[in-house]
Scaffold this active site. Structure first.
Site, PDB file in Angstrom:
ATOM      1  N   LYS A 146      52.625  40.840  33.070  1.00 33.19           N
ATOM      2  CA  LYS A 146      51.549  41.097  34.692  1.00 33.19           C
ATOM      3  C   LYS A 146      52.791  40.877  35.815  1.00 33.19           C
ATOM      4  O   LYS A 146      52.616  42.039  36.032  1.00 33.19           O
ATOM      5  CB  LYS A 146      49.867  40.383  34.916  1.00 33.19           C
ATOM      6  CG  LYS A 146      49.359  40.394  33.622  1.00 33.19           C
ATOM      7  CD  LYS A 146      48.642  39.482  33.159  1.00 33.19           C
ATOM      8  CE  LYS A 146      47.109  39.609  32.799  1.00 33.19           C
ATOM      9  NZ  LYS A 146      46.388  38.577  32.355  1.00 33.19           N
ATOM     10  N   GLN A 169      44.099  33.573  34.413  1.00 25.44           N
ATOM     11  CA  GLN A 169      44.043  33.631  33.598  1.00 25.44           C
ATOM     12  C   GLN A 169      43.924  32.922  32.341  1.00 25.44           C
ATOM     13  O   GLN A 169      43.277  31.572  33.525  1.00 25.44           O
ATOM     14  CB  GLN A 169      46.035  33.633  33.505  1.00 25.44           C
ATOM     15  CG  GLN A 169      46.604  34.094  31.882  1.00 25.44           C
ATOM     16  CD  GLN A 169      46.200  35.605  31.443  1.00 25.44           C
ATOM     17  OE1 GLN A 169      46.415  36.082  32.342  1.00 25.44           O
ATOM     18  NE2 GLN A 169      45.665  35.581  30.310  1.00 25.44           N
ATOM     19  N   ASP A 197      40.259  41.061  37.328  1.00 25.73           N
ATOM     20  CA  ASP A 197      39.409  41.196  35.863  1.00 25.73           C
ATOM     21  C   ASP A 197      38.531  42.002  35.593  1.00 25.73           C
ATOM     22  O   ASP A 197      38.318  42.287  34.536  1.00 25.73           O
ATOM     23  CB  ASP A 197      39.844  39.994  35.554  1.00 25.73           C
ATOM     24  CG  ASP A 197      41.102  39.900  35.380  1.00 25.73           C
ATOM     25  OD1 ASP A 197      41.832  40.709  34.130  1.00 25.73           O
ATOM     26  OD2 ASP A 197      41.155  38.275  34.907  1.00 25.73           O
TER      27      ASP A 197
HETATM   28  N1  GUN Z   1      42.869  36.368  28.946  1.00 23.49           N
HETATM   29  C1  GUN Z   1      42.938  37.052  27.678  1.00 23.49           C
HETATM   30  N2  GUN Z   1      42.533  38.190  28.087  1.00 23.49           N
HETATM   31  C2  GUN Z   1      42.242  38.001  29.585  1.00 23.49           C
HETATM   32  C3  GUN Z   1      41.974  39.597  30.916  1.00 23.49           C
HETATM   33  O1  GUN Z   1      42.306  40.370  30.660  1.00 23.49           O
HETATM   34  N3  GUN Z   1      42.324  38.481  31.872  1.00 23.49           N
HETATM   35  C4  GUN Z   1      42.780  37.127  31.622  1.00 23.49           C
HETATM   36  N4  GUN Z   1      42.494  37.317  33.211  1.00 23.49           N
HETATM   37  N5  GUN Z   1      42.771  36.291  31.160  1.00 23.49           N
HETATM   38  C5  GUN Z   1      42.923  37.042  29.825  1.00 23.49           C
END
Ligand code: GUN
Length: 280
Positions: A51, A95, A118
């Protein structure tokens, strides 16, 4: 044919980079994303690094807050509160999964809705289900863009989603429904799963089980979207779909890696730019 998420995401990133490069002159700054990682889950560490790299590739400034696994809930909520109040921060991402002692719902609810890149905040989820303007979760959004890139219109098609998570299964089912597909959501308690998946013209698999979809479970010509990021018996990265046996039957299929994963990142960057523009 291969649904090449790497290629489609590169095109999205190139277009975002061009857009972001005009921001300093227009708005005096670039978008900023704050990423919070609690603990040392190896998969999460990889995702968070990707990211940050994505941000750098398109010119979005970003900081990753790496907190120890023992971080208390008040400590985490306090950091989110500071980032909410910081006018220089446009997007906040925590996350998932979080260590077990932290209440995921409480954490997500604490993120300011307008910085929720998100799309996990209950306000954004409610808006999605009521077809109001909202921030759409990155993976489901990326899946829809991938279909569109290949000219696959879900309208009138039978779509089957395997998995009912808040992050992927439920929102992608809603987006497919909004695109006028006839949608079935399957899960661990579904009886006769192969019978249902064989009816799919579009099959989205987000179950988190390595190679669980096998050739006998799909019909010829199916479009397969594999959201899995699993390890096979040999510890090799693979998806929820047994690619080797399913691909010959599919009209389109996403590889793992290089399918849905890069699209998730591209959509996160797009959501960050969206939050930035909305906050101006
Ligand atoms: N864990 C798995 N997929 C995601 C996501 O799209 N965003 C976040 N914050 N955590 C995740």
């Amino acid at each position: 044919m291969i649904l090449d998420g790497k290629q489609v995401s590169s095109a999205i990133k190139a277009s975002l980079a061009a857009q972001v490069s005009t921001f300093p002159e227009k708005y005096g700054r670039v978008p900023n994303l704050a990423v919070i990682l609690v603990g040392e889950d190896p998969a999460s560490q990889v995702y968070v690094r990707n990211k940050a790299r994505g941000c750098e590739a398109v010119g979005i400034s970003n900081s990753t807050y790496r907190l120890p696994a023992e971080t208390t809930e008040p400590e985490l909520l306090s950091l989110i509160g500071q980032l909410n109040a910081d006018p220089a921060v446009d997007g906040i991402l925590v996350q998932l999964p979080l260590p077990r002692h932290l209440d995921e719902h409480k954490v997500i609810e604490t993120i300011a809705m307008e910085k929720d890149v998100d799309g996990f905040h209950p306000g954004n989820v409610a808006a999605l289900w009521q077809k109001r303007p909202c921030i759409v979760a990155c993976t489901p959004k990326g899946i829809m863009k991938l279909l569109e890139s290949a000219g696959i219109d879900p309208c009138g098609k039978r779509a089957v989603v395997v998995g009912r998570s808040n992050i992927v299964g439920l929102p992608v089912a809603k987006l497919l429904l909004d695109a006028n597909a006839t949608v079935t959501v399957c899960h661990t308690r579904t009886k006769n799963l192969p019978e249902i998946t064989r009816q799919a013209e579009i099959l989205v698999v987000a179950a988190g089980r390595a190679k669980m979809v096998t050739a006998d479970m799909v019909s010829d010509g199916v479009v397969v979207i594999d959201v899995g990021m699993d390890r096979d018996e040999d510890g090799k990265l693979c998806g929820d779909v047994d690619y080797g046996s399913v691909a010959p039957k599919a009209s389109w299929i996403t590889p793992v890696p290089g399918g849905v994963g890069p699209m998730t990142i591209a959509c996160l960057l797009e959501n960050t730019v969206q939050c930035f523009l909305r906050r101006l």
